[in-house]
Design a protein around this motif. Structure first.
Motif, short mmCIF file in Angstrom:
data_model
loop_
_atom_site.label_atom_id
_atom_site.label_comp_id
_atom_site.label_asym_id
_atom_site.label_seq_id
_atom_site.Cartn_x
_atom_site.Cartn_y
_atom_site.Cartn_z
N ALA A 160 0.86 -1.19 0.00
CA ALA A 160 0.00 0.00 0.00
C ALA A 160 0.90 1.23 0.00
O ALA A 160 2.11 1.14 0.19
N ASP A 161 0.30 2.39 -0.22
CA ASP A 161 1.02 3.65 -0.18
C ASP A 161 0.83 4.30 1.18
O ASP A 161 -0.30 4.59 1.58
N PHE A 162 1.93 4.53 1.88
CA PHE A 162 1.88 5.19 3.18
C PHE A 162 1.67 6.69 2.96
O PHE A 162 2.17 7.24 1.98
N PRO A 163 0.93 7.37 3.83
CA PRO A 163 0.70 8.81 3.64
C PRO A 163 2.02 9.59 3.60
O PRO A 163 3.00 9.23 4.26
N ARG A 164 2.02 10.67 2.85
CA ARG A 164 3.21 11.54 2.78
C ARG A 164 3.30 12.33 4.08
O ARG A 164 2.44 13.14 4.38
N PHE A 165 4.32 12.08 4.84
CA PHE A 165 4.45 12.69 6.16
C PHE A 165 5.56 13.72 6.24
O PHE A 165 5.58 14.55 7.13
N ARG A 166 6.48 13.71 5.31
CA ARG A 166 7.64 14.62 5.40
C ARG A 166 7.24 16.09 5.33
O ARG A 166 7.89 16.93 5.93
N SER A 167 6.17 16.41 4.63
CA SER A 167 5.76 17.81 4.53
C SER A 167 5.18 18.34 5.85
O SER A 167 5.06 19.54 6.03
N LEU A 168 4.83 17.45 6.76
CA LEU A 168 4.29 17.88 8.05
C LEU A 168 5.37 18.26 9.05
O LEU A 168 5.09 18.88 10.06
N ILE A 169 6.60 17.86 8.77
CA ILE A 169 7.71 18.13 9.69
C ILE A 169 8.48 19.32 9.18
O ILE A 169 8.97 19.31 8.04
N PRO A 170 8.61 20.39 9.99
CA PRO A 170 9.35 21.56 9.53
C PRO A 170 10.82 21.23 9.29
O PRO A 170 11.42 20.45 10.02
N SER A 171 11.37 21.82 8.25
CA SER A 171 12.79 21.60 7.95
C SER A 171 13.68 22.55 8.75
O SER A 171 14.84 22.26 8.96
N GLU A 172 13.12 23.67 9.17
CA GLU A 172 13.87 24.63 9.99
C GLU A 172 13.06 24.97 11.22
O GLU A 172 11.85 25.12 11.15
N PHE A 173 13.74 25.09 12.31
CA PHE A 173 13.09 25.48 13.54
C PHE A 173 13.65 26.84 13.97
O PHE A 173 14.85 27.01 14.08
N GLY A 174 12.75 27.79 14.17
CA GLY A 174 13.18 29.13 14.58
C GLY A 174 13.08 29.30 16.09
O GLY A 174 12.60 28.43 16.81
N GLU A 175 13.54 30.45 16.54
CA GLU A 175 13.48 30.74 17.97
C GLU A 175 12.05 31.04 18.39
O GLU A 175 11.25 31.59 17.63
N VAL A 176 11.75 30.70 19.61
CA VAL A 176 10.44 30.99 20.19
C VAL A 176 10.67 32.03 21.28
O VAL A 176 11.47 31.83 22.19
N GLU A 177 9.97 33.16 21.16
CA GLU A 177 10.16 34.23 22.14
C GLU A 177 9.39 33.97 23.42
O GLU A 177 9.77 34.41 24.49
N GLY A 178 8.29 33.31 23.34
CA GLY A 178 7.51 33.00 24.51
C GLY A 178 6.38 32.07 24.15
O GLY A 178 6.07 31.86 22.99
N PHE A 179 5.77 31.50 25.16
CA PHE A 179 4.62 30.65 24.92
C PHE A 179 3.69 30.73 26.12
O PHE A 179 4.09 31.16 27.20
N ALA A 180 2.47 30.34 25.91
CA ALA A 180 1.48 30.41 26.98
C ALA A 180 0.96 29.01 27.24
O ALA A 180 0.89 28.17 26.35
N CYS A 181 0.63 28.75 28.49
CA CYS A 181 0.08 27.45 28.84
C CYS A 181 -0.86 27.63 30.03
O CYS A 181 -0.79 28.63 30.77
N ASN A 182 -1.74 26.68 30.20
CA ASN A 182 -2.64 26.67 31.32
C ASN A 182 -1.99 25.85 32.44
O ASN A 182 -1.83 24.65 32.30
N PRO A 183 -1.60 26.47 33.56
CA PRO A 183 -0.92 25.75 34.62
C PRO A 183 -1.78 24.64 35.24
O PRO A 183 -1.26 23.73 35.86
N GLY A 184 -3.10 24.71 35.05
CA GLY A 184 -3.96 23.66 35.56
C GLY A 184 -3.72 22.34 34.90
O GLY A 184 -4.01 21.28 35.48
N PHE A 185 -3.19 22.32 33.66
CA PHE A 185 -2.91 21.07 32.96
C PHE A 185 -1.52 20.54 33.27
O PHE A 185 -1.19 19.45 32.89
N LEU A 186 -0.70 21.36 33.93
CA LEU A 186 0.64 20.88 34.28
C LEU A 186 0.55 20.12 35.55
O LEU A 186 1.12 19.39 36.08
#
Length: 177
Positions: free
Chosen positions: A151-177
């Motif tokens: 069978a043909d497996f789904p094309r997955f390589r396009s879902l993975i970024p080739s470059e990763f940039g810097e992240v300045e900040g992120f937000a999260c809900n501390p209730g899930f930690l």
């Protein structure tokens, strides 16, 4: 040998083809397969998603991928002194066969003075052969033949970024930690 018109014998040399496959430490191969099982589906109505994809290319990494439509697991083992790749290819192995391989493959161990077992995977005629040797080039301890999923497996390589940039900040809900 082949006879020509003038009745002289001419030897015919068949082209020797090296089966496509790879050799790597058994513990590394086991870890790649076990990691892929996390995202392999179990819905038999979608047989392609109930399989693990293995890809390799001469001089490139051995890649293992699986997905169940919601999760994607991708693992790579780059060629180094312990990984040898012959030719290029890709196969789909059914989830139940991968589970059996993970059960029988040895866990990675680091013991002083011991040699790590190696796994060689070769493919021919729609069947993958997995052989375990106690050391590289040693006698085969056991061998398993696995029928491949066609069978043909789904094309997955396009879902993975080739470059990763810097992240300045992120937000999260501390209730899930």
């Amino acid at each position: 040998m082949t006879m020509t018109d003038d009745r002289t014998a001419v030897e015919t040399v068949e082209a020797q083809t090296v089966p496509a496959g790879f050799t790597m430490p058994a513990g590394t191969f086991r870890n790649l397969l076990a990691g892929a099982l996390v995202a392999a589906g179990d819905d038999r109505g979608l047989p392609v998603l109930c399989a693990v994809r293995l890809e390799w290319a001469e001089g490139g990494p051995v890649t293992v991928a699986s997905t169940d439509r919601y999760r994607l697991a991708v693992g790579e083992c780059k060629p180094d002194g312990s990984v040898d790749v012959a030719g290029s290819g890709g196969v789909l192995i059914d989830r139940k066969d991968v589970v059996e391989l993970v059960k029988v493959l040895p866990r990675p161990t680091v013991k002083r003075g011991s040699t790590a077992p190696f796994v060689t995977l070769t493919v021919s005629d729609g069947v993958a052969t997995v052989e375990l040797t106690e050391w590289r080039g040693g006698a085969v301890a056991w061998s398993r033949r696995v029928v491949l999923v066609v069978a043909d497996f789904p094309r997955f390589r396009s879902l993975i970024p080739s470059e990763f940039g810097e992240v300045e900040g992120f937000a999260c809900n501390p209730g899930f930690l």
